[in-house]
Enzyme design. Structure first.
Site, PDB file in Angstrom:
ATOM      1  N   ALA A   1      44.342  36.622  45.061  1.00  0.00           N
ATOM      2  CA  ALA A   1      44.715  36.038  43.771  1.00  0.00           C
ATOM      3  C   ALA A   1      45.794  34.995  44.015  1.00  0.00           C
ATOM      4  CB  ALA A   1      45.245  37.116  42.831  1.00  0.00           C
ATOM      5  N   LYS A   2      46.128  34.249  43.011  1.00  0.00           N
ATOM      6  CA  LYS A   2      47.265  33.333  43.077  1.00  0.00           C
ATOM      7  C   LYS A   2      47.664  33.000  41.661  1.00  0.00           C
ATOM      8  CE  LYS A   2      49.548  31.317  46.440  1.00  0.00           C
ATOM      9  NZ  LYS A   2      49.733  31.790  47.832  1.00  0.00           N
ATOM     10  N   GLY A   3      48.949  32.643  41.486  1.00  0.00           N
ATOM     11  CA  GLY A   3      49.407  32.260  40.159  1.00  0.00           C
ATOM     12  C   GLY A   3      50.361  31.095  40.267  1.00  0.00           C
TER      13      GLY A   3
END
Ligand code: NAD
Length: 419
Positions: free
Chosen positions: A108-110
């Protein structure tokens, strides 16, 4: 929410890399179609009261690419150019990175499109708490565990942990990694990515028969990854001749005083006004003649336009996605040994995994235990990738991607998805 194929240059790069590896693996087309897209993408508004009383609405993202191997895992980036496409690319690379390292985690990444250097501490804290609140229902210790990335640090992780814990009614340290040791962080996390980059450089140098003592290095980006890699390289006897950050670069072919550079960066939070070496641009830094080049800032710095002018023997990708596909083939012809991002900078997520495990068990390790386990995992992974590249006559990037993707695809098929 949108799960359409993400747009933008970084995303195109990640998807093209995937397509190349999928073709080489002869991947099941149903699995391949699914893996080209993230599981879930979120765009959130982050209203933040600024010090002058205005409410500014920032845009935040969290992209969860794939969790077939375990909970989503990935950093949070604060940078003016953060976009859905960039975050999606970074999320996909996280999936392959966790898989390559053998971790029971997904990708994931944000991020939030903002310039943290322009925000006061109060503004940064308000923005972080609101962003956390907006994604709160989609993260969790068994669901999605954020971590630091560019523009965020252990203080930001502490605010995320506190916001999440307030909502749950009790302390939940295992919700983030890269947090301060005082609230459940692990020893060794702060230095893990830069240290890991250097562990892979050591193995590459052995493979190429290079003696690191007396080798020269240039490092782009002097934040968490770049500054630690610089310090560790210097400790091995490598002469660091050029460094840079967002304010520009500094070159001294006789060697820069690394301890003093670290003091400047610590005091000024950048290299601005650094009195050492000759001032150069970030573009010039990449073309400096050196044995080891470490890009440790943004994506797509090494392109078809400048790749032919690179003069390094080893390119150790501290940053995620610093090299385009066109540049890759030029570097292959030039016989530059590339340690791809999902291998070179995997130290960060490996020690994040150690932190998560320690938090879940409420049992903490010494710094030596962390560093020894990190080195062991990265060294083994490096040699697995090298063997794969030799066996299939492909470069290190393709070998690393093939290994990362293969494990995820096999897990999907075992679990009965897309069979
Ligand atoms: P950071 O915010 O600590 O430091 C970033 C550095 O890059 C700063 O010195 C900044 O001035 C510099 N920079 C920003 N824009 C630049 C530009 N246009 N040209 C040159 N330098 C510029 O970030 P970080 O955590 O060190 O992350 C750097 C890279 O490493 C990113 O690609 C990130 O995704 C990757 N990475 C970080 C980690 C981690 O654990 N922090 C783990 C894996 C990968």
């Amino acid at each position: 929410m949108s799960v359409a194929e993400p747009q933008g240059a970084a995303s195109e790069l990640a998807i093209k890399q995937f397509d190349l590896a999928a073709a080489k693996l002869d991947l099941d087309p149903n699995v391949a179609r699914r893996l080209r897209r993230p599981d879930r993408s979120m765009i959130v508004s982050v209203p933040t009261r600024m010090d002058d009383g205005r409410v500014h609405v920032f845009t935040g993202y969290r992209v969860q690419h794939n969790d077939v191997l375990g909970p989503f895992k990935g950093g949070i980036r604060y940078h003016p150019e953060v976009s859905l496409g960039e975050v999606s690319a970074l999320a996909m690379w996280m999936t392959w990175k966790c898989s390559l390292a053998g971790l029971p985690l997904g990708g994931a990444k944000g991020g939030v499109a903002c310039d943290p250097a322009e925000l006061s501490r109060n503004e940064l804290q308000s923005l972080t708490r609101r962003y956390t609140a907006e994604i709160l229902n989609f993260i969790g210790p068994e669901v999605d565990v954020p971590a630091p990335d560019m523009g965020t640090n252990e203080q930001v992780m502490a605010w995320i942990m506190d916001t999440y814990s307030q909502h749950k009614g009790h302390a939940v340290p295992e919700i983030v990694t890269g947090k301060p040791v005082a609230i459940g962080g692990t020893l060794g996390r702060r230095d893990a990515t830069g240290r890991g980059v250097v562990y892979t450089v050591i193995e590459a140098a052995k493979h190429l028969g290079l003696d690191l003592i007396g080798c020269t290095a240039a490092v782009q980006g002097f934040g968490n990854v770049g500054s630690v890699a610089t310090k560790e390289l210097a400790q091995l006897g490598v002469k660091v001749i050029a460094v840079s950050d967002r304010t520009g670069g500094y070159l001294d072919t006789t060697g820069l005083p690394v301890d003093k550079l670290l003091e400047v960066a610590d005091k000024n939070h950048s290299l601005e006004g650094c009195p050492y070496g000759e001032k150069i641009t970030n573009a010039e830094l990449l073309e400096v003649k050196c044995d080891i080049l470490v890009p440790a800032a943004l994506e797509m710095q090494i392109t078809e336009e400048n790749a032919a002018r690179l003069q390094c023997r080893i390119l150790a990708e501290g940053a995620n996605g610093p090299t385009t596909l066109g540049a890759d083939s030029i570097l292959r012809e030039k016989n530059v040994f590339v340690i791809p991002d999902i291998l070179a900078n995997a130290g960060g997520v490996i020690v994040s995994y150690f932190e998560w495990v320690q938090d879940l068990q409420n049992f903490f390790w010494t710094e030596d235990e962390v560093n020894v386990k990190l080195r062991d995992m990265l060294t083994k992974t490096f040699h697995h990738v090298l063997e794969m590249s030799q066996k299939h006559h492909v470069d290190m990037r393709l070998a690393a991607l093939m290994m990362g993707i293969d494990r995820v695809a096999k897990a999907m098929l075992w679990r009965g998805l897309y069979a």
